[in-house]
Design a protein around this motif. Structure first.
Motif: not given
Length: 559
Positions: A41, A44-45, A114, A118, A135, A138, A142, A180, A203, A206
């Motif tokens: 999590a 990836v972000d 999450w 997104i 965000r 999300a 996260v 990512a 994106t 996610h």
């Protein structure tokens, strides 16, 4: 030892605790990997947002060019850091969710948050406010992952490989980063930067991860330690039997459940009240618990401000400052950077954290990180125009030093993966007794994301020239260097070795006065273990097997 035949030593273990062979089975590894994926999590972000933000189509959607340079730096910092803002709140509520509905349902609800966040972010409709809101939501999901994931893994893992199992969570942070980075790179190369909404493709990673984790929870069992905390002893025994792949009446399963139950009942006898204020009193007013909380909180502060997290988050920008020009090139070297950190994290999990111990692995990682950031700081001080003057062209005489600085970015990533990034989750998950484990871990992770927010929010501004309110790239890396060195000294004096111990026997590490725990706590605990072993052997008349003070089987030896 049995019949004079010495058992083979497992190269992945700091201590051989003679667990039955069936303990290390597919069901254990499946559960560990399923919850370890929660680490992706964050990864990836961190890996996606910088590439998404630098997309021309995304910038056009929020009218980025209409702002001043300082305003642009602040907007970029806000968009990048807004997940951390949500994560602060997410980590803060994680212990309530985790203790009320269990580790399994906590994972399901965080996955839904999450995905929702997104979805808002991807459909922001040219609104910067909607970008922030999506965000933030999300982040609520996260922010719960480093509480729920490591706690569940630590609670089901056998003591001898608990470090390896928990570090799978860390490894998945880098798995998310690598995927990512290369998703950004692939979209840039194959779709191009002028295709409308090109940034939506990477994106969507996610949603893929969140959906996969949500599905996997339906194939897992609740933590036996959580079930014991809720008084569901029979269910806990059956669940432990399933995870260990041993019969419910097997002596190993029975002794493990007995130890957990005895330790929890001992905690309940020492409780300072059943309300939430009682739990807080236990954390802050019982010296052993207070010292553990001090360790968990200090780890978060020192690790986040050592700068490695910011290097991951802003890797394309930093590679550009050090001489990598072109969007494609910076994304590619960032992807390689992610691979280096993933390999280092796996190496730490397999060959260091349970073999040489947590403390040595941490000190090794900090040393590598310190060498790297000091070199980068020196290089940027020698060439102060980099990152400050957009028209500056690096002369050929500085090319070798530039390549050295780029290499040091990779070395800093290796050091971070071996050291702080593994330990900030592992130590926090395994230090605390069962009654306060979720709330203490939640508090530590709240501080983790608060510092991560401050760091990610501050770095774009710190990198600016002094006339624009920054301290220049060189000054930023000198700051990281100072914190890294301070962190190494702190670890040497205050952090004890926790490897090879059951969660229920951890208390013996903190029997010494606080100022001796880091240097002598593990040796002192080992002496107590030996004394207990010898005393129990005498009491049992030379029996081949004996148990420690809470009934947990410690060793099987020929007497």
């Amino acid at each position: 030892m049995a019949g004079g035949v010495k058992k083979p030593v497992n190269i992945f273990k700091l201590k051989n605790l003679n667990e039955p062979k069936g303990v290390f089975n597919w069901r254990l590894w499946f559960a560990v990997c399923s919850f370890g994926l929660l680490g992706a999590a964050r990864g990836v972000d961190e890996g996606l947002i910088n590439g998404a933000f630098n997309s021309k189509t995304f910038q056009a959607s929020i009218n980025y060019a209409s702002y001043s340079e300082t305003e642009q730096a602040n907007i970029k910092a806000n968009v990048s850091a807004m997940v951390q803002v949500g994560s602060i709140a997410g980590a803060l509520i994680a212990f309530l969710v985790c203790d009320r509905i269990g580790r399994i349902w906590a994972t399901r609800q965080l996955c839904l948050l999450w995905i929702l966040g997104i979805a808002i972010f991807m459909g922001h409709g040219n609104s910067l406010g909607a970008v922030y809101a999506g965000r933030f939501v999300a982040g609520l999901g996260v922010g719960q992952t480093p509480v729920v994931g490591p706690v569940y893994i630590a609670e089901i893992a056998p003591a001898s490989i608990r470090g390896l199992c928990t570090c799978i969570f860390t490894g998945c942070v880098y798995l998310g980063i690598v995927l990512a980075y290369f998703t950004n790179y692939g979209a840039q190369v194959n779709i191009g930067d002028h295709t409308p909404n090109r940034w939506l493709v990477p994106t969507s990673l996610h949603i893929i991860f969140a959906g996969l984790i949500f599905f996997l929870t339906f194939l897992q069992s609740e933590s036996p330690r959580y079930l014991i905390k809720k008084g569901k002893y029979e269910e806990a025994l059956k669940t432990m039997s399933r995870i260990r792949q041993l019969p419910p009446d097997h002596e190993y399963v029975v002794s493990e459940i007995t130890a957990i139950r005895a330790a929890h009942e001992e905690e309940m006898e020492a409780t300072m009240g059943s309300s939430w204020t009682g739990v807080l009193k236990e954390m802050f007013l019982i010296p052993n618990n207070a010292y553990r909380l001090y360790l968990a909180l200090s780890v978060q502060i020192l690790s986040q401000w050592s700068g490695a997290g910011s290097i991951t988050l802003y890797a394309p920008d930093l590679f550009a400052i050090l001489g990598i020009k072109g969007t494609n090139e910076s994304l590619l070297v960032s992807g390689v950077f992610g691979i280096v950190k993933l390999v280092a994290a796996l190496g730490c999990a397999l060959f260091l954290v349970d073999v040489i111990g947590r403390k040595r692995a941490l000190l090794l990682g900090i040393t590598l990180q310190a060498i790297a950031v000091i070199y980068i700081a020196g290089f940027l001080t020698a060439v102060p125009e980099l990152g400050v003057d957009d028209d500056y062209v690096l002369p050929s005489s500085e090319a070798s030093a530039s390549r050295g600085a780029i290499a040091m970015i990779y070395i800093s990533g290796v050091g971070w993966a071996l050291g702080w990034n593994s330990m900030q989750y592992l130590l926090t998950a395994e230090l605390f007794p069962l009654r306060i484990r979720a709330v203490a871990t939640s508090l530590a992770m709240t501080l983790h994301f608060a510092n991560q927010y401050g760091n990610s929010r501050a770095v774009p501004v710190l990198l600016l020239a002094t006339k624009l309110g920054g301290i220049t790239p060189g000054g930023t890396f000198w700051f990281f260097s100072a914190v890294t060195i301070l962190g190494g000294l702190w670890v040497w004096f205050f952090v004890p070795e926790t490897g090879g111990r059951s969660l229920e026997s951890m208390n013996r590490l903190f029997e010494l006065p606080w100022y001796k725990i880091g240097r002598y706590g593990n040796d002192d605990a080992d002496r107590i273990d030996v004394a207990i072993d010898e005393k129990q052997v005498d009491m049992l008349g030379g029996a081949a097997e004996h148990v420690d003070v809470v009934g947990e089987k410690r060793t099987s030896r020929e007497v």
